[in-house]
Design an enzyme around this catalytic site. Structure first.
Site, PDB file in Angstrom:
ATOM      1  CB  VAL A   1      -0.778  -0.040   1.175  1.00 32.52           C
ATOM      2  CG1 VAL A   1      -1.890   1.239   1.267  1.00 32.52           C
ATOM      3  CG2 VAL A   1      -1.921  -1.207   1.179  1.00 32.52           C
TER       4      VAL A   1
ATOM      5  CG  HIS B   1      13.010  -9.094  24.469  1.00 32.30           C
ATOM      6  ND1 HIS B   1      13.579 -10.257  25.001  1.00 32.30           N
ATOM      7  CD2 HIS B   1      11.672  -9.683  24.815  1.00 32.30           C
ATOM      8  CE1 HIS B   1      13.049 -11.031  25.511  1.00 32.30           C
ATOM      9  NE2 HIS B   1      11.668 -10.729  25.390  1.00 32.30           N
TER      10      HIS B   1
ATOM     11  CD  GLU C   1       9.735 -11.668  28.540  1.00 29.75           C
ATOM     12  OE1 GLU C   1       9.326 -12.076  27.229  1.00 29.75           O
ATOM     13  OE2 GLU C   1      10.293 -10.574  28.276  1.00 29.75           O
TER      14      GLU C   1
ATOM     15  NE  ARG D   1       9.351  -8.504  27.021  1.00 26.29           N
ATOM     16  CZ  ARG D   1       8.607  -8.727  26.035  1.00 26.29           C
ATOM     17  NH1 ARG D   1       7.993  -7.953  25.179  1.00 26.29           N
ATOM     18  NH2 ARG D   1       8.041  -9.997  26.078  1.00 26.29           N
TER      19      ARG D   1
ATOM     20  CG  HIS E   1      10.525  -7.454  21.118  1.00 29.33           C
ATOM     21  ND1 HIS E   1      10.577  -8.353  20.076  1.00 29.33           N
ATOM     22  CD2 HIS E   1       9.519  -7.635  21.951  1.00 29.33           C
ATOM     23  CE1 HIS E   1       9.573  -9.218  20.361  1.00 29.33           C
ATOM     24  NE2 HIS E   1       8.772  -8.669  21.789  1.00 29.33           N
TER      25      HIS E   1
ATOM     26  CD  GLU F   1       5.277  -3.654  17.116  1.00 35.67           C
ATOM     27  OE1 GLU F   1       4.803  -4.877  16.886  1.00 35.67           O
ATOM     28  OE2 GLU F   1       6.319  -3.245  17.233  1.00 35.67           O
TER      29      GLU F   1
ATOM     30  NE  ARG G   1       4.851  -5.558  23.201  1.00 36.13           N
ATOM     31  CZ  ARG G   1       4.961  -7.013  23.423  1.00 36.13           C
ATOM     32  NH1 ARG G   1       3.958  -7.519  23.877  1.00 36.13           N
ATOM     33  NH2 ARG G   1       5.924  -7.382  22.769  1.00 36.13           N
TER      34      ARG G   1
ATOM     35  N   GLY H   1       3.087 -10.348  26.155  1.00 41.80           N
ATOM     36  CA  GLY H   1       1.889 -11.039  25.794  1.00 41.80           C
ATOM     37  C   GLY H   1       0.864 -10.249  25.616  1.00 41.80           C
TER      38      GLY H   1
HETATM   39  C1  LIG Z   1       9.982 -12.738  17.819  1.00 38.78           C
HETATM   40  C2  LIG Z   1       8.372 -12.013  18.634  1.00 38.78           C
HETATM   41  C3  LIG Z   1       8.006 -12.730  19.320  1.00 38.78           C
HETATM   42  C4  LIG Z   1       6.657 -12.103  19.529  1.00 38.78           C
HETATM   43  N1  LIG Z   1       5.958 -12.642  20.965  1.00 38.78           N
HETATM   44  C5  LIG Z   1       4.923 -12.036  21.167  1.00 38.78           C
HETATM   45  C6  LIG Z   1       4.111 -12.791  22.497  1.00 38.78           C
HETATM   46  O1  LIG Z   1       4.439 -13.928  22.905  1.00 38.78           O
HETATM   47  N2  LIG Z   1       3.021 -12.120  22.743  1.00 38.78           N
HETATM   48  C7  LIG Z   1       2.639 -10.921  22.410  1.00 38.78           C
HETATM   49  O2  LIG Z   1       1.591 -10.591  22.671  1.00 38.78           O
HETATM   50  N3  LIG Z   1       3.446 -10.202  21.133  1.00 38.78           N
HETATM   51  C8  LIG Z   1       4.517 -11.050  20.811  1.00 38.78           C
HETATM   52  N4  LIG Z   1       5.277 -10.200  20.020  1.00 38.78           N
HETATM   53  C9  LIG Z   1       4.707  -8.823  19.490  1.00 38.78           C
HETATM   54  C10 LIG Z   1       3.598  -9.174  18.368  1.00 38.78           C
HETATM   55  O3  LIG Z   1       3.814 -10.352  17.563  1.00 38.78           O
HETATM   56  C11 LIG Z   1       3.342  -7.944  17.247  1.00 38.78           C
HETATM   57  O4  LIG Z   1       3.390  -6.852  18.156  1.00 38.78           O
HETATM   58  C12 LIG Z   1       2.206  -8.355  16.534  1.00 38.78           C
HETATM   59  O5  LIG Z   1       2.429  -9.374  15.990  1.00 38.78           O
HETATM   60  C13 LIG Z   1       1.866  -7.126  15.771  1.00 38.78           C
HETATM   61  O6  LIG Z   1       0.750  -7.489  15.043  1.00 38.78           O
HETATM   62  P1  LIG Z   1       0.151  -6.614  13.884  1.00 38.78           P
HETATM   63  O7  LIG Z   1      -0.788  -7.124  13.116  1.00 38.78           O
HETATM   64  O8  LIG Z   1      -0.125  -5.254  14.441  1.00 38.78           O
HETATM   65  O9  LIG Z   1       1.588  -6.406  12.711  1.00 38.78           O
HETATM   66  P2  LIG Z   1       2.298  -7.552  11.989  1.00 38.78           P
HETATM   67  O10 LIG Z   1       2.009  -8.890  12.552  1.00 38.78           O
HETATM   68  O11 LIG Z   1       3.682  -7.003  12.029  1.00 38.78           O
HETATM   69  O12 LIG Z   1       1.804  -7.481  10.348  1.00 38.78           O
HETATM   70  C14 LIG Z   1       1.785  -6.336   9.560  1.00 38.78           C
HETATM   71  C15 LIG Z   1       1.899  -6.525   8.258  1.00 38.78           C
HETATM   72  O13 LIG Z   1       1.767  -5.658   7.533  1.00 38.78           O
HETATM   73  C16 LIG Z   1       2.580  -5.820   6.413  1.00 38.78           C
HETATM   74  N5  LIG Z   1       2.710  -4.330   5.817  1.00 38.78           N
HETATM   75  C17 LIG Z   1       3.690  -3.396   6.331  1.00 38.78           C
HETATM   76  N6  LIG Z   1       3.703  -2.231   5.512  1.00 38.78           N
HETATM   77  C18 LIG Z   1       2.946  -2.474   4.521  1.00 38.78           C
HETATM   78  C19 LIG Z   1       2.448  -2.048   3.261  1.00 38.78           C
HETATM   79  N7  LIG Z   1       2.817  -0.574   3.151  1.00 38.78           N
HETATM   80  N8  LIG Z   1       1.546  -2.555   2.536  1.00 38.78           N
HETATM   81  C20 LIG Z   1       1.170  -3.778   2.770  1.00 38.78           C
HETATM   82  N9  LIG Z   1       1.375  -4.582   3.678  1.00 38.78           N
HETATM   83  C21 LIG Z   1       2.277  -4.126   4.655  1.00 38.78           C
HETATM   84  C22 LIG Z   1       3.908  -6.146   7.047  1.00 38.78           C
HETATM   85  O14 LIG Z   1       4.917  -6.775   6.156  1.00 38.78           O
HETATM   86  C23 LIG Z   1       3.377  -7.277   7.693  1.00 38.78           C
HETATM   87  O15 LIG Z   1       3.003  -8.536   7.035  1.00 38.78           O
HETATM   88  C24 LIG Z   1       6.494 -10.779  19.409  1.00 38.78           C
HETATM   89  C25 LIG Z   1       7.044 -10.183  18.325  1.00 38.78           C
HETATM   90  C26 LIG Z   1       8.178 -10.776  17.764  1.00 38.78           C
HETATM   91  C27 LIG Z   1       9.222 -10.007  16.682  1.00 38.78           C
END
Ligand SMILES: Cc1cc2nc3c(=O)[nH]c(=O)nc-3n(C[C@H](O)[C@H](O)[C@H](O)COP(=O)(O)OP(=O)(O)OC[C@H]3O[C@@H](n4cnc5c(N)ncnc54)[C@H](O)[C@@H]3O)c2cc1C
Length: 332
Positions: free
Chosen positions: A40, A124, A139, A163, A265, A295, A305, A308
């Protein structure tokens, strides 16, 4: 984190894949169109949101819609935004996937959205980064009983402090990182360790002296540290660091270690929304038809944060945004 409070699937599966697989099944069952490998590049507005412009492999296209929900994640993988808002974190690696570039934040800003807390970035503390890949060591390993020691084999922090505090304590060691130390019993409780071992991140040995040797840590110091820790667990009193979460003795060989250091993180800042997931302008008014969840949103977690809480947030506000969009479209 002093009481068990994180929700997990009953099967103890990794939560991310569990949620995404469930959602994907729904997308397929309801035949919801999904466009992959498109980016996008603009949110279109004529007072109200009217759609998005996308970049595909075959050029630019427009998708018209009466509402848009931004769910593009944070900006932990954007060197540019990290440099702009927190130049002190430039040297850090990130646990985030390369797509976490903060696009949604910039796209919303372009059409007048307010940004908040952009300098609040979570580092982290326990990330393995000695290979080409960066692995977050969750964790759960500390929660199930691991301790952290420095290069001399001494504990230096309450391992389950927030953290930011554990990160600061590791940074104070002067760039060496730290070792998570655990035993076979921790490993049986924290299933993720099998994966960490599978990808070569775990060093183990039959006793603490041999483990210390493998790590280049003083064996006597490490053994003394573990004895003292076991004493704290038995007495339910960690005099040195005040950890109240020590429930398990480290006494079951083989003993093991993972080398860890801090990495970027999670980005707490982003687009300002209200409790109905509507994106707000500087004057506090919603941009009609524009919603944001996950996020990409800023201001929900404050300065730090708790582990979880991100997935809880995405699930709660994802549903709320969907309900809002449904009502908004039917009102039109
Ligand atoms: C290793 C790791 C472990 C984690 N463990 C936990 C946990 O155990 N518990 C917890 O609560 N949280 C955890 N988190 C945090 C949590 O996973 C993320 O904050 C959460 O997945 C964010 O979700 P989201 O849907 O907002 O974005 P995302 O899952 O980041 O998805 C966003 C998507 O949008 C896409 N995108 C970006 N820009 C564009 C664009 N211009 N056009 C089209 N697509 C685009 C990206 O490529 C991505 O695919 C963890 C994070 C990591 C990195």
């Amino acid at each position: 984190m002093s009481v068990p409070r994180t929700h997990r699937p009953r099967s103890k599966e990794a939560i991310g894949a569990y949620l995404v697989n469930g959602l994907l099944k729904q997308v397929q069952a309801r035949q919801i169109p999904l466009f992959c490998n498109v980016k996008v590049t603009r949110i279109l507005t004529e007072v109200k949101v009217t759609g998005v412009q996308i970049q595909t492999e075959v050029g630019q296209q427009i998708i018209q819609s009466r509402a848009v929900i931004i769910a593009t994640g944070g900006f932990g993988a954007s060197k540019k935004l990290i440099s702009e808002y927190r130049p002190d974190l430039n040297k850090y690696q990130t646990t985030n996937q390369p797509g976490n570039t903060g696009d949604g934040i910039l796209l919303a800003k372009d059409i007048g959205a307010r940004l908040v807390d952009m300098d609040r970035i979570q580092v982290h503390p326990t990330v393995q980064q000695d290979t080409d890949h960066v692995y977050l060591i969750g964790e759960t390993v500390r929660g199930e009983g691991a301790i952290l020691v420095d290069q001399n084999g001494n504990r230096f922090v309450n391992e389950l402090e927030t953290r930011d505090k554990v990160t600061a304590a590791i940074e104070k060691l002067g760039g060496t990182g730290a070792y998570l130390i655990f035993d076979a019993a921790v490993r049986s409780r924290a299933k993720a360790i099998d994966f960490y071992d599978h990808v070569g991140l775990v060093k183990s040995a039959d006793n603490l002296t041999s483990l210390a040797q493998e790590l280049g840590v003083d064996g006597e110091t490490l053994s003394r540290t573990v004895d003292k820790w076991n004493e704290s667990v038995s007495n339910r009193l960690d005099i040195a660091f005040g950890r109240k979460t020590g429930r398990y003795l480290l006494e079951t060989p083989p003993y093991a270690a993972i080398h860890v250091a801090p990495a970027i993180h999670y980005t707490m800042g982003g687009v300002k929304t209200n409790d109905q997931a509507e994106v707000l302008r500087d004057d506090g008014q919603p941009i009609p038809g524009l919603y944001a969840v996950g996020e990409v949103v800023g201001g929900l977690h404050g300065g730090n944060r708790i582990g979880g809480n991100s997935l809880s947030e995405t699930v709660v506000f994802g549903l709320r945004a969907a309900q809002q969009v449904r009502d908004y479209i039917f009102e039109m």
